[in-house]
Scaffold this motif. Structure first.
Motif, PDB file in Angstrom:
ATOM      1  N   SER A 108      -6.983  10.834  -3.796  1.00 63.50           N
ATOM      2  CA  SER A 108      -6.821  11.970  -4.706  1.00 63.50           C
ATOM      3  C   SER A 108      -5.528  11.833  -5.510  1.00 63.50           C
ATOM      4  O   SER A 108      -5.479  12.210  -6.684  1.00 63.50           O
ATOM      5  N   GLY A 109      -4.474  11.271  -4.906  1.00 60.04           N
ATOM      6  CA  GLY A 109      -3.221  11.075  -5.624  1.00 60.04           C
ATOM      7  C   GLY A 109      -3.364  10.132  -6.798  1.00 60.04           C
ATOM      8  O   GLY A 109      -2.796  10.353  -7.877  1.00 60.04           O
ATOM      9  N   PHE A 110      -4.140   9.076  -6.593  1.00 60.89           N
ATOM     10  CA  PHE A 110      -4.379   8.135  -7.696  1.00 60.89           C
ATOM     11  C   PHE A 110      -5.198   8.803  -8.791  1.00 60.89           C
ATOM     12  O   PHE A 110      -4.903   8.642  -9.986  1.00 60.89           O
ATOM     13  N   GLN A 111      -6.238   9.537  -8.398  1.00 63.37           N
ATOM     14  CA  GLN A 111      -7.080  10.201  -9.390  1.00 63.37           C
ATOM     15  C   GLN A 111      -6.291  11.260 -10.168  1.00 63.37           C
ATOM     16  O   GLN A 111      -6.488  11.425 -11.377  1.00 63.37           O
ATOM     17  N   ASN A 112      -5.384  11.951  -9.492  1.00 64.94           N
ATOM     18  CA  ASN A 112      -4.533  12.927 -10.181  1.00 64.94           C
ATOM     19  C   ASN A 112      -3.580  12.234 -11.152  1.00 64.94           C
ATOM     20  O   ASN A 112      -3.333  12.725 -12.266  1.00 64.94           O
TER      21      ASN A 112
ATOM     22  N   ILE B  52       0.846  -1.195   0.000  1.00 66.45           N
ATOM     23  CA  ILE B  52       0.000   0.000   0.000  1.00 66.45           C
ATOM     24  C   ILE B  52       0.883   1.247   0.000  1.00 66.45           C
ATOM     25  O   ILE B  52       0.656   2.200  -0.758  1.00 66.45           O
ATOM     26  N   ASP B  53       1.913   1.214   0.831  1.00 63.86           N
ATOM     27  CA  ASP B  53       2.826   2.345   0.931  1.00 63.86           C
ATOM     28  C   ASP B  53       3.552   2.603  -0.388  1.00 63.86           C
ATOM     29  O   ASP B  53       3.824   3.759  -0.741  1.00 63.86           O
ATOM     30  N   HIS B  54       3.843   1.540  -1.131  1.00 63.17           N
ATOM     31  CA  HIS B  54       4.528   1.698  -2.415  1.00 63.17           C
ATOM     32  C   HIS B  54       3.642   2.448  -3.413  1.00 63.17           C
ATOM     33  O   HIS B  54       4.129   3.324  -4.147  1.00 63.17           O
ATOM     34  N   VAL B  55       2.355   2.113  -3.447  1.00 65.30           N
ATOM     35  CA  VAL B  55       1.441   2.829  -4.340  1.00 65.30           C
ATOM     36  C   VAL B  55       1.392   4.302  -3.953  1.00 65.30           C
ATOM     37  O   VAL B  55       1.372   5.198  -4.814  1.00 65.30           O
ATOM     38  N   TYR B  56       1.415   4.562  -2.646  1.00 69.90           N
ATOM     39  CA  TYR B  56       1.348   5.945  -2.155  1.00 69.90           C
ATOM     40  C   TYR B  56       2.627   6.719  -2.441  1.00 69.90           C
ATOM     41  O   TYR B  56       2.600   7.793  -3.058  1.00 69.90           O
ATOM     42  N   ASN B  57       3.750   6.183  -2.009  1.00 74.63           N
ATOM     43  CA  ASN B  57       5.007   6.934  -2.073  1.00 74.63           C
ATOM     44  C   ASN B  57       5.715   6.845  -3.420  1.00 74.63           C
ATOM     45  O   ASN B  57       6.404   7.786  -3.813  1.00 74.63           O
ATOM     46  N   LYS B  58       5.557   5.735  -4.125  1.00 74.75           N
ATOM     47  CA  LYS B  58       6.287   5.530  -5.380  1.00 74.75           C
ATOM     48  C   LYS B  58       5.393   5.736  -6.601  1.00 74.75           C
ATOM     49  O   LYS B  58       5.626   6.624  -7.422  1.00 74.75           O
ATOM     50  N   ASP B  59       4.348   4.929  -6.723  1.00 75.81           N
ATOM     51  CA  ASP B  59       3.518   4.982  -7.933  1.00 75.81           C
ATOM     52  C   ASP B  59       2.814   6.329  -8.101  1.00 75.81           C
ATOM     53  O   ASP B  59       2.738   6.872  -9.201  1.00 75.81           O
ATOM     54  N   THR B  60       2.260   6.856  -6.999  1.00 76.74           N
ATOM     55  CA  THR B  60       1.495   8.109  -7.080  1.00 76.74           C
ATOM     56  C   THR B  60       2.167   9.219  -6.276  1.00 76.74           C
ATOM     57  O   THR B  60       1.540  10.247  -5.990  1.00 76.74           O
ATOM     58  N   GLY B  61       3.427   9.038  -5.926  1.00 81.24           N
ATOM     59  CA  GLY B  61       4.103   9.938  -4.996  1.00 81.24           C
ATOM     60  C   GLY B  61       4.135  11.401  -5.403  1.00 81.24           C
ATOM     61  O   GLY B  61       4.101  12.285  -4.554  1.00 81.24           O
ATOM     62  N   GLY B  62       4.185  11.687  -6.679  1.00 77.76           N
ATOM     63  CA  GLY B  62       4.256  13.072  -7.115  1.00 77.76           C
ATOM     64  C   GLY B  62       2.922  13.703  -7.436  1.00 77.76           C
ATOM     65  O   GLY B  62       2.882  14.797  -8.013  1.00 77.76           O
ATOM     66  N   TYR B  63       1.834  13.051  -7.042  1.00 81.71           N
ATOM     67  CA  TYR B  63       0.506  13.491  -7.491  1.00 81.71           C
ATOM     68  C   TYR B  63      -0.427  13.860  -6.344  1.00 81.71           C
ATOM     69  O   TYR B  63      -1.632  13.970  -6.539  1.00 81.71           O
ATOM     70  N   TRP B  64       0.145  14.052  -5.164  1.00 74.81           N
ATOM     71  CA  TRP B  64      -0.655  14.397  -3.993  1.00 74.81           C
ATOM     72  C   TRP B  64      -0.509  15.876  -3.666  1.00 74.81           C
ATOM     73  O   TRP B  64       0.557  16.445  -3.807  1.00 74.81           O
ATOM     74  N   GLY B  65      -1.581  16.469  -3.171  1.00 72.79           N
ATOM     75  CA  GLY B  65      -1.487  17.815  -2.642  1.00 72.79           C
ATOM     76  C   GLY B  65      -0.725  17.811  -1.327  1.00 72.79           C
ATOM     77  O   GLY B  65      -0.587  16.776  -0.670  1.00 72.79           O
ATOM     78  N   SER B  66      -0.235  18.966  -0.924  1.00 74.42           N
ATOM     79  CA  SER B  66       0.564  19.048   0.291  1.00 74.42           C
ATOM     80  C   SER B  66      -0.228  18.685   1.539  1.00 74.42           C
ATOM     81  O   SER B  66       0.336  18.277   2.555  1.00 74.42           O
TER      82      SER B  66
END
Length: 288
Positions: free
Chosen positions: A233-237, A173-187
């Motif tokens: 939201s990171g995945f959707q972005n 789960i953390d990999h999807v958050y930090n790696k796959d979608t890591g640059g697509y999250w708001g602050s």
């Protein structure tokens, strides 16, 4: 100006389907605190006085999304209003609503459609990190009755419960958050990761408490857990920027690795896993 995510109709439907419902213990803690009338006795010892059996008159849930955090107040409050800046989320909440004392309105957090000193309780779940907090606090102070309560809370990513592979499963789960979608999250997402520990989330009332004792366990299939990832939201972005095919690849890789880590031969739809969502709660009481 607050950030705006989760606004599309399809995203609102995914949000409603896969996001967790807050635990009853958390709702009861909020309502119990809101019902207290705290004063100092002559010897300086805090006492409580109030009718815990009575319902509160009116409450608002700001940034309500599809209503999971609004409906939990229904048994304890005579009239509950859920508010969200997204019309799609409000339409989804109205469609799913089964409670006659719960209603929904489209509204930003910084201008709330209530008269002065009209609410006993204002809540916000997993949303206030997108608000203009000074403007929100000012508006909440306007609409709360003296002694009224503001409760801000959220939850961390779910921890798979497994006697052998819990940490390995969470790392996926953390990999999807930090790696796959890591640059697509708001602050604002970092504020959730840090359990609203930044100073701007310290509710500006003298009586302020933090409670991190609540959690909810939910059993989901691997397919449903994958669906939960799509509500991020990171995945959707990421999907909006890179297209459906790239987004689908992330989900397929996650499911494949999850099933392999569990060492099972069943499909994602047939494979269940217990999940634990930990909550953090901040509450402040407007001075009487």
């Amino acid at each position: 100006m607050a950030n705006r995510f989760f606004e599309g109709a399809a995203h609102a439907a995914v949000y409603a389907k896969f996001r967790p419902r807050p635990p009853t213990s958390l709702a009861e803690r909020i309502v119990s605190f809101a019902k207290e009338t705290i004063f100092m006795s002559k010897n300086g010892i805090k006492k409580t006085n109030g009718s815990q059996g009575e319902t509160l008159k009116a409450a608002a849930d700001v940034g309500c999304g599809s209503g999971q955090s609004t409906e939990i107040l229904s048994p304890y409050v005579e009239a509950v209003t859920g508010l969200d800046v997204s019309e799609a989320q409000v339409l989804e909440a109205r469609k799913l609503n089964k409670y006659p004392n719960v209603s929904y309105k489209v509204s930003p957090a910084e201008t709330l459609p209530f008269s002065d000193k009209s609410l006993s309780l204002v809540t916000s779940c997993q949303a206030c990190h997108w608000f203009d907090m000074p403007a929100f606090y000012k508006e909440v102070d306007r609409i709360l009755v003296p002694g009224g309560v503001l409760a801000l809370y959220g939850y961390l990513f779910p921890k798979p419960i497994h006697e052998s592979f819990g940490d390995e499963l969470y790392s996926l789960i953390d990999h999807v958050y930090n790696k796959d979608t890591g640059g697509y999250w708001g602050s604002g997402r970092l504020d959730v990761d840090n359990s609203y520990s930044d100073g701007r989330f310290k509710i500006p009332y003298p009586e302020f408490i933090r409670d991190e004792s609540h959690y909810v366990d939910k059993t989901a299939t691997v397919a449903e857990l994958t669906g939960y990832l799509t509500s991020w939201s990171g995945f959707q972005n990421f999907r909006a920027k890179n297209g459906d095919e790239a987004a689908q690849k992330i989900l397929e890789n996650f499911q494949d690795k999850f099933i392999k880590t569990l060492k099972v031969s069943t499909t994602p739809e047939e494979t269940s896993i217990p999940l634990r969502f930990h909550y953090f709660l901040l509450m402040g009481r407007k001075p009487s």
